[in-house]
Scaffold this motif. Structure first.
Motif, PDB file in Angstrom:
ATOM      1  N   ASN A  48     -95.657  36.167  20.896  1.00  0.00           N
ATOM      2  CA  ASN A  48     -95.341  37.033  22.056  1.00  0.00           C
ATOM      3  C   ASN A  48     -95.382  38.520  21.694  1.00  0.00           C
ATOM      4  N   ARG A  49     -95.919  38.798  20.531  1.00  0.00           N
ATOM      5  CA  ARG A  49     -96.155  40.172  20.063  1.00  0.00           C
ATOM      6  C   ARG A  49     -94.876  40.990  19.905  1.00  0.00           C
ATOM      7  N   LEU A  50     -93.786  40.292  19.594  1.00  0.00           N
ATOM      8  CA  LEU A  50     -92.621  41.028  19.095  1.00  0.00           C
ATOM      9  C   LEU A  50     -92.946  41.525  17.694  1.00  0.00           C
ATOM     10  N   VAL A  51     -93.869  40.829  17.019  1.00  0.00           N
ATOM     11  CA  VAL A  51     -94.434  41.295  15.747  1.00  0.00           C
ATOM     12  C   VAL A  51     -95.946  41.335  15.936  1.00  0.00           C
ATOM     13  N   GLU A  52     -96.577  42.446  15.558  1.00  0.00           N
ATOM     14  CA  GLU A  52     -98.038  42.521  15.676  1.00  0.00           C
ATOM     15  C   GLU A  52     -98.681  41.962  14.409  1.00  0.00           C
ATOM     16  N   PRO A  53     -99.698  41.123  14.563  1.00  0.00           N
ATOM     17  CA  PRO A  53    -100.379  40.570  13.392  1.00  0.00           C
ATOM     18  C   PRO A  53    -101.040  41.669  12.555  1.00  0.00           C
ATOM     19  N   SER A  54    -101.095  41.450  11.240  1.00  0.00           N
ATOM     20  CA  SER A  54    -101.894  42.333  10.384  1.00  0.00           C
ATOM     21  C   SER A  54    -103.371  42.005  10.552  1.00  0.00           C
ATOM     22  N   SER A  55    -103.657  40.719  10.722  1.00  0.00           N
ATOM     23  CA  SER A  55    -105.026  40.296  11.044  1.00  0.00           C
ATOM     24  C   SER A  55    -104.965  38.913  11.678  1.00  0.00           C
ATOM     25  N   GLY A  56    -106.086  38.525  12.240  1.00  0.00           N
ATOM     26  CA  GLY A  56    -106.133  37.235  12.924  1.00  0.00           C
ATOM     27  C   GLY A  56    -105.843  37.374  14.399  1.00  0.00           C
ATOM     28  N   GLN A  57    -105.845  36.249  15.088  1.00  0.00           N
ATOM     29  CA  GLN A  57    -105.801  36.247  16.551  1.00  0.00           C
ATOM     30  C   GLN A  57    -104.860  35.188  17.091  1.00  0.00           C
ATOM     31  N   VAL A  58    -104.316  35.479  18.273  1.00  0.00           N
ATOM     32  CA  VAL A  58    -103.638  34.457  19.073  1.00  0.00           C
ATOM     33  C   VAL A  58    -104.381  34.379  20.400  1.00  0.00           C
ATOM     34  N   GLN A  59    -104.811  33.172  20.752  1.00  0.00           N
ATOM     35  CA  GLN A  59    -105.453  32.996  22.045  1.00  0.00           C
ATOM     36  C   GLN A  59    -104.625  32.058  22.907  1.00  0.00           C
ATOM     37  N   ILE A  60    -104.437  32.448  24.163  1.00  0.00           N
ATOM     38  CA  ILE A  60    -103.772  31.576  25.134  1.00  0.00           C
ATOM     39  C   ILE A  60    -104.771  31.277  26.235  1.00  0.00           C
ATOM     40  N   GLU A  61    -105.034  30.002  26.427  1.00  0.00           N
ATOM     41  CA  GLU A  61    -106.060  29.569  27.391  1.00  0.00           C
ATOM     42  C   GLU A  61    -107.348  30.374  27.187  1.00  0.00           C
ATOM     43  N   GLY A  62    -107.716  30.538  25.932  1.00  0.00           N
ATOM     44  CA  GLY A  62    -108.994  31.178  25.624  1.00  0.00           C
ATOM     45  C   GLY A  62    -108.984  32.699  25.647  1.00  0.00           C
ATOM     46  N   ARG A  63    -107.847  33.296  26.006  1.00  0.00           N
ATOM     47  CA  ARG A  63    -107.794  34.773  26.045  1.00  0.00           C
ATOM     48  C   ARG A  63    -107.049  35.328  24.855  1.00  0.00           C
ATOM     49  N   ASP A  64    -107.632  36.326  24.233  1.00  0.00           N
ATOM     50  CA  ASP A  64    -107.010  36.977  23.083  1.00  0.00           C
ATOM     51  C   ASP A  64    -105.799  37.776  23.564  1.00  0.00           C
ATOM     52  N   THR A  65    -104.620  37.461  23.012  1.00  0.00           N
ATOM     53  CA  THR A  65    -103.408  38.125  23.504  1.00  0.00           C
ATOM     54  C   THR A  65    -103.388  39.614  23.145  1.00  0.00           C
ATOM     55  N   SER A  67    -105.499  41.700  23.751  1.00  0.00           N
ATOM     56  CA  SER A  67    -106.102  42.488  24.826  1.00  0.00           C
ATOM     57  C   SER A  67    -105.251  42.477  26.097  1.00  0.00           C
ATOM     58  N   MET A  68    -104.112  41.762  26.067  1.00  0.00           N
ATOM     59  CA  MET A  68    -103.265  41.722  27.270  1.00  0.00           C
ATOM     60  C   MET A  68    -102.152  42.759  27.157  1.00  0.00           C
ATOM     61  N   PRO A  69    -101.771  43.369  28.273  1.00  0.00           N
ATOM     62  CA  PRO A  69    -100.589  44.224  28.242  1.00  0.00           C
ATOM     63  C   PRO A  69     -99.379  43.384  27.824  1.00  0.00           C
ATOM     64  N   VAL A  70     -98.561  43.948  26.941  1.00  0.00           N
ATOM     65  CA  VAL A  70     -97.458  43.176  26.367  1.00  0.00           C
ATOM     66  C   VAL A  70     -96.503  42.639  27.438  1.00  0.00           C
ATOM     67  N   HIS A  71     -96.185  43.472  28.442  1.00  0.00           N
ATOM     68  CA  HIS A  71     -95.213  43.004  29.449  1.00  0.00           C
ATOM     69  C   HIS A  71     -95.755  41.817  30.224  1.00  0.00           C
ATOM     70  N   GLN A  72     -97.076  41.828  30.450  1.00  0.00           N
ATOM     71  CA  GLN A  72     -97.707  40.725  31.175  1.00  0.00           C
ATOM     72  C   GLN A  72     -97.673  39.445  30.333  1.00  0.00           C
ATOM     73  N   LEU A  73     -97.951  39.624  29.057  1.00  0.00           N
ATOM     74  CA  LEU A  73     -97.920  38.488  28.129  1.00  0.00           C
ATOM     75  C   LEU A  73     -96.523  37.867  28.092  1.00  0.00           C
ATOM     76  N   ARG A  74     -95.503  38.712  27.982  1.00  0.00           N
ATOM     77  CA  ARG A  74     -94.140  38.191  27.797  1.00  0.00           C
ATOM     78  C   ARG A  74     -93.595  37.530  29.052  1.00  0.00           C
ATOM     79  N   ARG A  75     -94.123  37.897  30.200  1.00  0.00           N
ATOM     80  CA  ARG A  75     -93.714  37.203  31.419  1.00  0.00           C
ATOM     81  C   ARG A  75     -94.164  35.761  31.404  1.00  0.00           C
ATOM     82  N   ARG A  76     -95.257  35.499  30.726  1.00  0.00           N
ATOM     83  CA  ARG A  76     -95.795  34.135  30.699  1.00  0.00           C
ATOM     84  C   ARG A  76     -95.182  33.312  29.585  1.00  0.00           C
TER      85      ARG A  76
END
Ligand code: ADP
Ligand code: MG
Length: 305
Positions: A48-65, A67-76
């Motif tokens: 949920n990006r309370l910690v930002e990765p140093s490298s690598g990716q998190v994808q939710i339903e195929g979308r890279d998190t 690239s999402m606004p943090v507030h929008q991500l955390r609502r989900r």
């Protein structure tokens, strides 16, 4: 579906999470288990990006998190932690309503949702909705914390040692309630625990972590039957007891009425053999010779005793 790809977090030159890749299917519970300091919380908080990765990716339903606004991500994404952090001066209802209110739900929708969740967590709405957190027991507080995290119907619920503060009896009840609620709501969940038995009871899949790495990510039955490394074998030591217990009971003793697809298994198979057979078949239930079925849920309930 949640996909972690090569996820890494470095602190002071040391990898707290080290190139972790794993997938959590929609509607499943994944448990992260490992000793203190193994990187579980850091891994969870990168989702949920309370910690930002140093490298690598998190994808939710195929979308890279990323690239999402943090507030929008955390609502989900719902987030529940040990000790829950309920707002002490707000009622139970107001606590549960926190995110729906932020999202602009109507009062009627919010009241409905609060009562629905209280009922789901076996807290009588009329009794509990106006109480303050200080008037709840530990188990009730914990349930309100999880209810709050689920209030806005998140796609994903992250839980960090949610039952850590509970005594063992209340904890077992909280675990079985959570499984029940999860199967009704179908919410995808990732749960951190340092307790291998809890990981086995709750996880559709278990990720065993050590020093930032995931050593094994598989079904509980596979992890118990085929630990990937000596470390995993040591960790599951206590659970072998569960496995031995399963060897002492036959499927006839836990059969229930019903129909299931596939070849019937003998009634005198042990639960351990039946579990292996269920895992091999990829089914949730198998028919017994002479009638009745044995279900994965029944096997799981038995191993939770
Ligand atoms: P766990 O939840 O499994 O106990 P953590 O993810 O909290 O493990 O920590 C993993 C490692 O990362 C530990 O060595 C911890 O000290 C380190 N760590 C975690 N957060 C930070 C931080 N904000 N700054 C520096 N080191 C951290
Ligand atoms: Mg932690």
């Amino acid at each position: 579906m949640i996909e972690l790809r090569d996820l890494t977090r470095i602190y002071d030159g040391v990898a707290a999470v080290d190139h972790v890749s794993l997938t959590v299917e929609r509607g499943q519970i994944a448990t992260l288990v490992g000793a203190s300091g193994s990187g579980k919380t850091t891994l969870l908080r990168m989702i949920n990006r309370l910690v930002e990765p140093s490298s690598g990716q998190v994808q939710i339903e195929g979308r890279d998190t990323a690239s999402m606004p943090v507030h929008q991500l955390r609502r989900r994404i719902g987030y529940a932690i040990q000790g829950v952090g309920l707002f002490p001066h707000q009622s139970v209802a107001e606590n549960i309503a926190t995110v729906p209110r932020l999202l602009g739900w109507s009062n009627a929708q919010i009241l409905d949702r609060v009562d629905e969740l209280l009922s789901l967590f076996q807290l009588d709405p009329a009794t509990f909705r106006d109480r303050r957190p200080g008037q709840l027991s530990g188990g009730q507080t914990q349930r309100v914390g999880v209810a709050r995290a689920l209030a806005a119907r998140p796609d994903l619920l992250l839980m960090d040692e949610p039952f850590g503060a509970l005594d063992s009896v209340i904890r077992a009840k909280a675990q079985s309630d959570l499984r029940d609620i999860q199967s009704r709501l179908g919410t995808t969940m990732i749960l951190v625990t340092h307790d291998i038995e809890e990981a086995v009871r709750l996880g559709d899949r278990i990720a065993v972590m050590d020093r930032g790495k995931v050593l094994q990510y598989d079904t509980p039955a596979q992890v118990l039957a085929h630990p990937a490394t000596p470390f995993v074998r040591d960790l599951i030591g206590p659970s072998e007891r569960v496995y031995r217990l399963l060897s002492l009971t036959t499927v006839a003793e836990i059969a229930i009425a019903g129909d299931a697809y596939g070849p019937a298994i003998p009634r005198d198979l042990t639960l351990r053999e039946a579990l292996a057979e269920i895992m091999r078949s990829g089914r949730d239930a198998l028919p017994l010779e002479g009638g009745g079925i044995v279900t994965l849920a029944a096997l799981r309930a038995r191993s939770a005793r």
